[in-house]
Design a protein around this motif. Structure first.
Motif, PDB file in Angstrom:
ATOM      1  N   GLY A   1      -2.128   5.634  -6.433  1.00 41.99           N
ATOM      2  CA  GLY A   1      -1.902   5.023  -7.913  1.00 41.99           C
ATOM      3  C   GLY A   1      -3.125   3.796  -8.358  1.00 41.99           C
ATOM      4  N   THR A   2      -2.512   2.620  -8.450  1.00 38.94           N
ATOM      5  CA  THR A   2      -3.374   1.756  -8.845  1.00 38.94           C
ATOM      6  C   THR A   2      -4.343   1.193  -7.588  1.00 38.94           C
ATOM      7  N   GLY A   3      -3.937   1.814  -6.403  1.00 36.49           N
ATOM      8  CA  GLY A   3      -4.574   1.201  -5.280  1.00 36.49           C
ATOM      9  C   GLY A   3      -4.055   0.055  -4.587  1.00 36.49           C
ATOM     10  N   ILE A   4      -2.902  -0.146  -4.872  1.00 34.35           N
ATOM     11  CA  ILE A   4      -2.162  -1.443  -4.410  1.00 34.35           C
ATOM     12  C   ILE A   4      -1.785  -1.443  -2.904  1.00 34.35           C
ATOM     13  N   ILE A   5      -1.652  -0.140  -2.278  1.00 36.48           N
ATOM     14  CA  ILE A   5      -1.332  -0.144  -0.838  1.00 36.48           C
ATOM     15  C   ILE A   5      -2.640  -0.375   0.169  1.00 36.48           C
ATOM     16  N   PRO A   6      -3.721   0.583  -0.391  1.00 32.38           N
ATOM     17  CA  PRO A   6      -5.176   0.134   0.384  1.00 32.38           C
ATOM     18  C   PRO A   6      -5.193  -1.626   0.026  1.00 32.38           C
ATOM     19  N   LEU A   7      -5.114  -2.094  -1.093  1.00 30.81           N
ATOM     20  CA  LEU A   7      -5.502  -3.424  -1.169  1.00 30.81           C
ATOM     21  C   LEU A   7      -4.659  -4.236  -0.067  1.00 30.81           C
ATOM     22  N   ILE A   8      -3.498  -4.003  -0.010  1.00 26.02           N
ATOM     23  CA  ILE A   8      -2.611  -5.001   0.747  1.00 26.02           C
ATOM     24  C   ILE A   8      -3.001  -4.632   2.182  1.00 26.02           C
ATOM     25  N   ILE A   9      -2.891  -3.470   2.506  1.00 24.69           N
ATOM     26  CA  ILE A   9      -3.328  -3.067   3.925  1.00 24.69           C
ATOM     27  C   ILE A   9      -4.560  -3.700   4.272  1.00 24.69           C
ATOM     28  N   TYR A  10      -5.662  -3.733   3.529  1.00 23.60           N
ATOM     29  CA  TYR A  10      -6.895  -4.312   3.902  1.00 23.60           C
ATOM     30  C   TYR A  10      -6.778  -5.719   3.844  1.00 23.60           C
ATOM     31  N   GLY A  11      -5.991  -6.452   3.030  1.00 24.60           N
ATOM     32  CA  GLY A  11      -5.722  -7.879   3.238  1.00 24.60           C
ATOM     33  C   GLY A  11      -5.048  -8.321   4.297  1.00 24.60           C
ATOM     34  N   LYS A  12      -4.137  -7.415   5.209  1.00 21.15           N
ATOM     35  CA  LYS A  12      -3.541  -7.981   6.113  1.00 21.15           C
ATOM     36  C   LYS A  12      -3.684  -7.244   7.460  1.00 21.15           C
ATOM     37  N   ASN A  13      -5.190  -6.414   7.641  1.00 23.14           N
ATOM     38  CA  ASN A  13      -5.313  -5.987   8.803  1.00 23.14           C
ATOM     39  C   ASN A  13      -6.882  -5.852   8.819  1.00 23.14           C
ATOM     40  N   GLU A  14      -7.213  -5.597   9.919  1.00 24.96           N
ATOM     41  CA  GLU A  14      -8.727  -5.556  10.349  1.00 24.96           C
ATOM     42  C   GLU A  14      -8.928  -3.763  10.344  1.00 24.96           C
ATOM     43  N   ILE A  15      -9.336  -3.210   9.245  1.00 30.02           N
ATOM     44  CA  ILE A  15      -9.302  -1.846   9.271  1.00 30.02           C
ATOM     45  C   ILE A  15     -10.693  -1.207   9.341  1.00 30.02           C
ATOM     46  N   ASN A  16     -10.806  -0.016   9.742  1.00 29.46           N
ATOM     47  CA  ASN A  16     -12.383   0.520   9.536  1.00 29.46           C
ATOM     48  C   ASN A  16     -12.252   1.296   8.061  1.00 29.46           C
ATOM     49  N   LYS A  17     -11.484   1.865   7.608  1.00 26.24           N
ATOM     50  CA  LYS A  17     -11.810   2.591   6.286  1.00 26.24           C
ATOM     51  C   LYS A  17     -10.373   3.173   5.637  1.00 26.24           C
ATOM     52  N   ILE A  18     -10.090   2.814   4.467  1.00 23.53           N
ATOM     53  CA  ILE A  18      -8.895   3.364   3.802  1.00 23.53           C
ATOM     54  C   ILE A  18      -9.214   4.293   2.758  1.00 23.53           C
ATOM     55  N   TYR A  19      -8.843   5.421   2.704  1.00 21.76           N
ATOM     56  CA  TYR A  19      -8.847   6.448   1.582  1.00 21.76           C
ATOM     57  C   TYR A  19      -7.683   6.176   0.598  1.00 21.76           C
ATOM     58  N   GLY A  20      -7.879   6.167  -0.613  1.00 18.78           N
ATOM     59  CA  GLY A  20      -6.659   6.362  -1.423  1.00 18.78           C
ATOM     60  C   GLY A  20      -6.977   7.492  -2.169  1.00 18.78           C
ATOM     61  N   ILE A  21      -6.150   8.525  -2.290  1.00 24.27           N
ATOM     62  CA  ILE A  21      -6.127   9.892  -3.068  1.00 24.27           C
ATOM     63  C   ILE A  21      -5.098   9.749  -4.416  1.00 24.27           C
ATOM     64  N   GLU A  22      -5.804   9.894  -5.412  1.00 22.49           N
ATOM     65  CA  GLU A  22      -4.864  10.009  -6.592  1.00 22.49           C
ATOM     66  C   GLU A  22      -5.598  11.038  -7.468  1.00 22.49           C
ATOM     67  N   ILE A  23      -4.530  11.974  -7.881  1.00 18.93           N
ATOM     68  CA  ILE A  23      -4.829  13.133  -8.890  1.00 18.93           C
ATOM     69  C   ILE A  23      -5.268  12.719 -10.262  1.00 18.93           C
ATOM     70  N   GLN A  24      -4.656  11.581 -10.895  1.00 22.76           N
ATOM     71  CA  GLN A  24      -4.777  11.359 -12.255  1.00 22.76           C
ATOM     72  C   GLN A  24      -5.983  10.668 -12.405  1.00 22.76           C
ATOM     73  N   GLN A  25      -7.075  11.079 -13.094  1.00 24.56           N
ATOM     74  CA  GLN A  25      -8.224  10.821 -13.530  1.00 24.56           C
ATOM     75  C   GLN A  25      -8.226   9.306 -14.048  1.00 24.56           C
ATOM     76  N   GLU A  26      -7.415   8.923 -14.775  1.00 24.90           N
ATOM     77  CA  GLU A  26      -7.361   7.508 -15.696  1.00 24.90           C
ATOM     78  C   GLU A  26      -6.941   6.554 -14.311  1.00 24.90           C
ATOM     79  N   VAL A  27      -6.026   6.986 -13.698  1.00 23.48           N
ATOM     80  CA  VAL A  27      -5.540   5.762 -12.710  1.00 23.48           C
ATOM     81  C   VAL A  27      -6.471   5.697 -11.617  1.00 23.48           C
ATOM     82  N   ALA A  28      -6.972   6.814 -11.102  1.00 24.86           N
ATOM     83  CA  ALA A  28      -7.953   6.963 -10.072  1.00 24.86           C
ATOM     84  C   ALA A  28      -9.019   5.733 -10.632  1.00 24.86           C
TER      85      ALA A  28
END
Lengths: 248, 248
Positions: free
Chosen positions: A56-83
């Motif tokens: 969707g809006t990428g909310i989950i990758p942003l919160i996970i990034y904000g709370k953890n030391e991650i390597n990489k997060i991929y956010g998959i979204e089918i709707q072109q406008e939303v992506a």
């Protein structure tokens, strides 16, 4: 913070988390408590690679990034406008190295991400089943809410394919789909290990459920103490205060 | 009330329900709150025929008889001594016309009861899986607690066979087996329709779960508001008072 282009009806919201911001469309699907609870439910080890199916809006990758030391997060979204909006949120935060938005059908994910390569998969999927409700297939909100493209079993099957052995899959959904969810998870060898029900109030039925599964794990389910959103006086419980960082 | 023979360590308890009494062995497996909650969870229509798979002391048939206008209840129990005790409880209450105890392996039930003939099947099965814990197979308590004879899937498969189309199956179990239960229920076309979790206290994880399934029903699960046993002050909640008839 970079300058980004805002489209009609879009606004920038502050996530109250390490200065992170998100673009949302006020006429579209804005993130809710479910995304916040799910992102907080995920246990992310150092340098993990994470995939969010239906970001969707990428909310989950942003919160996970904000709370953890991650390597990489991929956010998959089918709707072109939303992506596109999620991609601009990533740019707005200068996180192009950490969060990669992929505008594609999750059913084709193996063309882009290697199987058995991911530490954690997360998904806050549409809550409505394909057969239920009135759907306008051109409506962005409808696509975010319904299993029009990529149903529950597709998501679970792809999560299984992407995850490493013993990789973890975190999902949130409505309790009325719990049988489908647990059935498909076991069928696809993503053994459900933890459930946590979310109740608006203690005296009410749960309206959401958090589910943690582990690829190829032995059967043994733990149901955690419930998460109550409001106390008897109609105020947020202490746990919700902590999750939202409202005490900071 | 008839005279019945009491064996060593047996005593007669009053169920506080229409004068019904039960024989229990003080060194054996005495009924607990789970049997009472399960019997109360069952919706029994007028003149129903009911089967209790693994009836033990016969507590569930006795409570169901005491609370409903039933046609007949069959209580299936594999342990000869326990079945004999249940049979003597039936005689003690003069209910030989209403409750029939069958001392047999539930896996052979179709030799005695016609398939597709039963309105309601109920089961409070052993909570321990075959592979867990230390088991003395000569120990009556162990057989009541473990799936030594007739595991979870056997019970579910036989419930499905016995029930009429749209017949109902009611079960209580530990939450750690919920995935197994829901998976086997759906596999055997007993669609889980209602779950109710039982928590000792509001702030704690559930320790029991009530499950209602309907043969050949459409998928759609309802999770009810939790049942709390104790309130904050450590006293029984109003709902428990009502179930036990403590206010009468």
């Amino acid at each position: 913070m970079k300058d980004v282009f805002l489209k009609k009806n879009e606004r920038i919201d502050d996530l109250q988390l390490k200065g992170l911001k998100i673009i949302q469309n006020t006429k579209g699907f804005c993130f809710g408590i479910d995304a916040v609870l799910l992102a907080n439910f995920c246990e992310i080890k150092l340098d993990s690679t994470v995939v969010d199916l239906g970001t969707g809006t990428g909310i989950i990758p942003l919160i996970i990034y904000g709370k953890n030391e991650i390597n990489k997060i991929y956010g998959i979204e089918i709707q072109q406008e939303v992506a596109d909006m999620a991609e601009r949120s990533v740019e707005l935060n200068g996180l192009e190295e950490n969060i990669k938005i992929l505008n594609m059908d999750l059913r084709n994910i193996e063309e882009v991400i290697k199987v058995n390569s991911i530490d954690v998969v997360v998904s806050n999927p549409p809550y409505m089943d394909k057969g239920t409700g009135i759907i306008n297939p051109n409506d962005k909100k409808a696509i975010s809410r319904h299993e029009i493209r990529g149903g529950l079993e597709d998501i679970i099957e792809k999560a299984k394919r992407l995850l490493k052995h013993n990789g973890r899959f975190y999902m949130i959904h409505r309790p009325n789909r719990l049988v489908d969810i647990l059935y498909y998870l076991r069928k696809h060898k993503l053994e459900p290990k933890t459930l946590r029900f979310i109740h608006s109030k203690m005296s009410e039925a749960p309206n959401l459920v958090l589910i943690k599964s582990i690829k190829a794990a032995k059967p043994e389910l733990k149901i955690e103490a419930p998460l109550y959103v409001y106390n008897e006086d109609g105020e947020y419980t202490n746990e919700i205060h902590e999750i939202y960082g409202l005490d900071d």
